[in-house]
Scaffold this active site. Structure first.
Site, mmCIF file in Angstrom:
data_model
loop_
_atom_site.group_PDB
_atom_site.id
_atom_site.type_symbol
_atom_site.label_atom_id
_atom_site.label_comp_id
_atom_site.label_asym_id
_atom_site.label_seq_id
_atom_site.Cartn_x
_atom_site.Cartn_y
_atom_site.Cartn_z
ATOM 1 N N GLU A 72 -16.401 -21.851 37.712
ATOM 2 C CA GLU A 72 -17.537 -22.696 38.101
ATOM 3 C C GLU A 72 -17.315 -23.436 39.418
ATOM 4 O O GLU A 72 -18.249 -24.020 39.965
ATOM 5 C CB GLU A 72 -17.838 -23.696 36.979
ATOM 6 C CG GLU A 72 -18.411 -23.018 35.732
ATOM 7 C CD GLU A 72 -18.585 -23.963 34.559
ATOM 8 O OE1 GLU A 72 -17.940 -25.026 34.546
ATOM 9 O OE2 GLU A 72 -19.369 -23.633 33.650
ATOM 10 N N GLU B 5 -0.124 -14.092 23.320
ATOM 11 C CA GLU B 5 0.290 -15.484 23.526
ATOM 12 C C GLU B 5 1.742 -15.730 23.126
ATOM 13 O O GLU B 5 2.299 -16.792 23.406
ATOM 14 C CB GLU B 5 -0.618 -16.433 22.758
ATOM 15 C CG GLU B 5 -0.488 -16.397 21.257
ATOM 16 C CD GLU B 5 -1.356 -17.473 20.602
ATOM 17 O OE1 GLU B 5 -0.773 -18.323 19.897
ATOM 18 O OE2 GLU B 5 -2.583 -17.457 20.785
#
Length: 272
Positions: A81, A112
């Site tokens: 953004e 992960e």
């Protein structure tokens, strides 16, 4: 101090399947109201981090978010953004998620748990001492994130962490540990809820305040936003109308000629 996973503690609510939709929504909302107060408690740590980020970015530094699952997705979201909102290159705030882009939509098994993979990805970006690495992990125990922070810190790179458990392993690898304690989740262990909401708030605070201090906002307006659709062109045109007193069509032509509100206003003022 003993490390306790608050994020795994039982919900304050039970027998959820027996509750009405209204009761479920009220319960979730009651819990969500705790998030802003938890974030308020860590403003001193966020402030310390932002001050150091600003000085580094003024010297060409970048922000790297690194996380897995929801935490990784939120980092990628915030990074994505920055270009449209502030007109900055997409290389200045970078989101790295365990498992790569596939993990944005689908879980990637075991991604992960790899302690070395995060640092390897950072190295691909030629990370250096002007940069900042922010590890995001609600539990504070994600190996992908811990390993990246450990190596970054070892290489004299500023590290920070955002977690929802006090005294977690991720905090121990961070120069600045942001521990946002939101309590147990409405659905036990579902850290996409309050923890995720709080992470999004903190990421907004970090990048928005940084971009303001780097001159990407004038007054309270996004004068460097990308003109990527009609709504944003209209918004930018109105900003120029307000600032320069031109009519709408004059302002729009000026905006489209220069490509940003800031450049349009500066160019117009230079000719006066």
């Amino acid at each position: 101090m003993t490390f306790i996973k608050i994020t795994e503690q039982p919900s304050l609510y039970d027998n959820l399947e027996e509750k009405s939709v209204h009761e479920l929504l009220v319960g979730i909302n009651n819990e969500d109201q705790k998030v802003a107060l938890a974030v308020q408690e860590v403003i001193p740590q966020i402030e310390q981090l932002v001050e150091q980020i600003i000085s580094r970015m003024q010297q060409g530094g970048r922000i790297f978010y690194i996380g897995a699952g929801t935490s990784g997705r939120l980092g990628v979201l915030d990074a994505s953004e920055i270009p449209p909102t502030f007109g900055m290159p997409n290389t200045l705030v970078v989101g790295i998620i365990a498992g790569g882009d596939t993990a944005l939509r689908n879980p990637v098994e075991g991604a992960e748990d790899n302690m070395e993979a995060g640092w390897k990805e950072l190295q691909e970006h030629n990370i250096n001492t002007n940069d900042t690495v922010i590890g995001i992990a609600a539990s504070g125990t994600t190996p992908f994130v811990i390993g990246a922070l450990h190596e970054a810190r070892k290489n004299n790179i500023l590290t920070a962490s955002i977690s929802s458990n006090p005294n977690s392993p991720i905090s121990k690898e961070a120069d600045i540990a942001i521990e946002m304690i939101v309590g147990s989740e409405f659905v036990t262990g579902s850290s996409r809820m309050k923890s995720g909401t709080g992470q999004k708030m903190i990421l907004n605070m970090i990048t928005t305040s940084t971009m303001i201090k780097l001159g990407r906002v004038k007054g309270n307006k996004m004068v460097n936003m990308q003109l990527s659709n009609a709504k944003l062109v209209d918004r930018g045109t109105k900003m120029i109308v307000d600032e320069l007193g031109l009519n709408y069509e004059q302002a729009k032509r000026l905006l489209l000629l220069h490509g940003s509100v800031k450049k349009a206003i500066n160019s117009y003022l230079e000719t006066k």
